[in-house]
Write a protein that holds these residues in place. Structure first.
Motif, short mmCIF file in Angstrom:
data_model
loop_
_atom_site.label_atom_id
_atom_site.label_comp_id
_atom_site.label_asym_id
_atom_site.label_seq_id
_atom_site.Cartn_x
_atom_site.Cartn_y
_atom_site.Cartn_z
N ASN A 1 0.81 -1.21 0.00
CA ASN A 1 0.00 0.00 0.00
C ASN A 1 0.84 1.26 0.00
OD1 ASN A 1 -2.44 -1.65 0.30
ND2 ASN A 1 -3.35 0.26 1.01
N VAL A 2 2.02 1.20 0.61
CA VAL A 2 2.95 2.33 0.48
C VAL A 2 3.32 2.52 -1.00
CG1 VAL A 2 5.27 3.16 1.01
CG2 VAL A 2 3.86 2.20 2.81
N GLY A 3 3.60 1.40 -1.67
CA GLY A 3 3.93 1.48 -3.09
C GLY A 3 2.79 2.02 -3.92
N MET A 4 1.56 1.56 -3.64
CA MET A 4 0.41 2.07 -4.40
C MET A 4 0.16 3.55 -4.11
SD MET A 4 -2.38 -1.03 -4.52
CE MET A 4 -2.31 -1.45 -2.77
N GLY A 5 0.35 3.94 -2.84
CA GLY A 5 0.18 5.35 -2.51
C GLY A 5 1.21 6.24 -3.18
N ALA A 6 2.45 5.76 -3.23
CA ALA A 6 3.51 6.54 -3.87
C ALA A 6 3.26 6.68 -5.37
CB ALA A 6 4.87 5.86 -3.63
N CYS B 1 4.61 -13.86 -6.59
CA CYS B 1 4.73 -13.61 -8.04
C CYS B 1 3.96 -12.36 -8.44
CB CYS B 1 4.21 -14.82 -8.81
SG CYS B 1 5.23 -16.30 -8.66
N CYS B 2 2.78 -12.17 -7.85
CA CYS B 2 1.98 -10.99 -8.19
C CYS B 2 2.67 -9.70 -7.74
CB CYS B 2 0.60 -11.09 -7.56
SG CYS B 2 -0.45 -12.37 -8.28
N PHE B 3 3.23 -9.71 -6.54
CA PHE B 3 3.93 -8.51 -6.05
C PHE B 3 5.18 -8.23 -6.89
CE2 PHE B 3 1.89 -9.15 -1.69
CZ PHE B 3 1.00 -8.10 -1.88
N LEU B 4 5.91 -9.28 -7.23
CA LEU B 4 7.10 -9.09 -8.07
C LEU B 4 6.72 -8.58 -9.45
CD1 LEU B 4 9.27 -12.20 -7.12
CD2 LEU B 4 9.74 -9.81 -6.58
N LEU B 5 5.64 -9.11 -10.00
CA LEU B 5 5.17 -8.63 -11.30
C LEU B 5 4.77 -7.16 -11.21
CD1 LEU B 5 4.40 -9.19 -14.23
CD2 LEU B 5 2.17 -9.98 -13.42
N ASN B 6 4.15 -6.79 -10.09
CA ASN B 6 3.79 -5.38 -9.90
C ASN B 6 5.03 -4.50 -9.83
OD1 ASN B 6 1.95 -3.32 -9.62
ND2 ASN B 6 0.88 -4.26 -7.91
N ALA B 7 6.07 -4.99 -9.17
CA ALA B 7 7.32 -4.23 -9.10
C ALA B 7 7.92 -4.03 -10.49
CB ALA B 7 8.32 -4.95 -8.19
N VAL B 8 7.93 -5.10 -11.28
CA VAL B 8 8.46 -5.01 -12.65
C VAL B 8 7.61 -4.07 -13.49
CG1 VAL B 8 8.93 -6.32 -14.74
CG2 VAL B 8 9.54 -7.28 -12.53
N LYS B 9 6.29 -4.17 -13.34
CA LYS B 9 5.39 -3.33 -14.14
C LYS B 9 5.59 -1.85 -13.84
CE LYS B 9 1.18 -2.44 -12.94
NZ LYS B 9 -0.25 -2.55 -12.56
N VAL B 10 5.62 -1.50 -12.56
CA VAL B 10 5.76 -0.09 -12.19
C VAL B 10 7.14 0.44 -12.61
CG1 VAL B 10 5.77 1.54 -10.28
CG2 VAL B 10 4.10 -0.31 -10.32
N ALA C 1 8.22 0.55 -7.01
CA ALA C 1 8.62 -0.80 -7.38
C ALA C 1 9.41 -1.47 -6.26
CB ALA C 1 9.45 -0.75 -8.67
N VAL C 2 10.26 -0.71 -5.59
CA VAL C 2 11.01 -1.26 -4.46
C VAL C 2 10.06 -1.71 -3.35
CG1 VAL C 2 12.66 -0.69 -2.64
CG2 VAL C 2 13.08 0.09 -4.98
N CYS C 3 9.01 -0.93 -3.09
CA CYS C 3 8.04 -1.30 -2.05
C CYS C 3 7.34 -2.61 -2.40
CB CYS C 3 7.02 -0.18 -1.88
SG CYS C 3 7.69 1.33 -1.15
#
Length: 301
Positions: free
Chosen positions: A102-107, A163-172, A258-260
């Motif tokens: 959620n920190v990542g989504m907020g940022a 996998c979903c969180f890592l994919l989100n990191a790669v996507k962002v 992405a780091v978050c």
């Protein structure tokens, strides 16, 4: 629920973008205020309580703490949450994962309009269309893709969340380097499964508490996510301001986001080890209390 939220994400940005393009940004805010008034009236007059009055119960300690003492009630709730995380050590890691996500989504969400305008030259209508497209992606992911993924992993939902969180990191991270509008849409389509991470992790947390503790856990999660989103928005906006002052690309906050998400995946990966360690410790204590061999207990640990 998330499918309904995705539907709102499809319609809302499209309407807001059109209103802002035709009558200015004030029209979007006035329309949102009118909708909130309608929602308030519906909630106050028509929305029923999910739990009948006869089934509601208040713990004696919480009732005593809540007699005009808001601080005492808050302390009691925090104490109960702390006790719950001690009983289920993996829960702390799942909560940490949700917090980082959620920190990542907020940022990301706090700087998305500025990034899109600076890097891609988008107007309000362009941003509204993209956010509507994002809502459509959420509907596809939650309503169609997630059940298929759960059937594929066959109970290994922790791996799926990672996998979903890592994919989100790669996507962002990829979005921060996107050169044009077409690439932004292509990256969003390729990362469609990334929006499933939060749902899967929420499911994992619910298994760490009994039925009587679900309300406590839900309240704690809501507070955590609200605080994490607020922190993410502050961090993202400050990162954007620092990047602009130093002449860096405005996509720098997206890389921070992405780091978050990567940290969220790491927390989910640590949860099973914490659960195993707790079981070994419990077995060792049981052996010691039963008069067993101390050396054998040390081996278990």
């Amino acid at each position: 629920l998330l499918t309904c939220v995705g539907g709102a994400m499809v319609m809302g940005p499209m309407i807001g973008g059109e209103l802002a393009s035709r009558w200015g940004h004030e029209a979007s805010f006035l329309f949102a205020a009118a909708l909130l008034v309608v929602a308030l009236g519906y909630t106050a007059l028509l929305l029923p309580e999910y739990l009948p009055l006869e089934r509601r119960a208040v713990a004696p300690q919480r009732a005593a703490a809540g007699n005009g003492d808001g601080a005492g009630q808050t302390r009691q709730l925090l104490h109960e949450l702390q006790s719950l995380t001690r009983k289920s050590p993996q829960l702390a890691w799942y909560l940490a994962a949700m917090g980082f996500a959620n920190v990542g989504m907020g940022a990301y969400g706090s700087v998305q309009p500025f990034w899109a305008r600076e890097e891609l030259g988008w107007a309000a209508r362009d941003l509204g269309r993209y956010m509507s497209f994002t809502g459509f992606i959420v509907i596809i992911a939650q309503g169609g893709l997630l059940p298929l993924l759960r059937n594929m992993v066959k109970g290994q939902e922790g791996r799926l969340a990672q996998c979903c969180f890592l994919l989100n990191a790669v996507k962002v991270a990829a979005l921060s380097f996107a050169p044009n509008t077409a690439s932004v849409y292509a990256i969003s389509v390729a990362g469609v499964a990334s929006s499933c991470g939060g749902t899967v992790t929420r499911s994992l947390t619910s298994r760490c508490a009994s039925e009587q503790q679900q309300g406590l856990l839900a309240g704690g999660i809501s507070a955590l996510l609200a605080a994490a989103s607020t922190l993410g928005a502050l961090v993202g906006s400050q990162a954007l301001a620092a990047a602009l002052r130093r002449g860096l690309p405005s996509g720098a906050p997206l890389q921070l986001s992405a780091v978050c998400f990567a940290l969220a995946a790491l927390c989910v990966a640590r949860a099973p080890a914490a659960a195993r360690a707790a079981k070994y410790e419990e077995a060792a204590k049981t052996l010691e209390e039963g008069g067993g061999d101390v050396h054998e207990a040390a081996k278990i640990r």
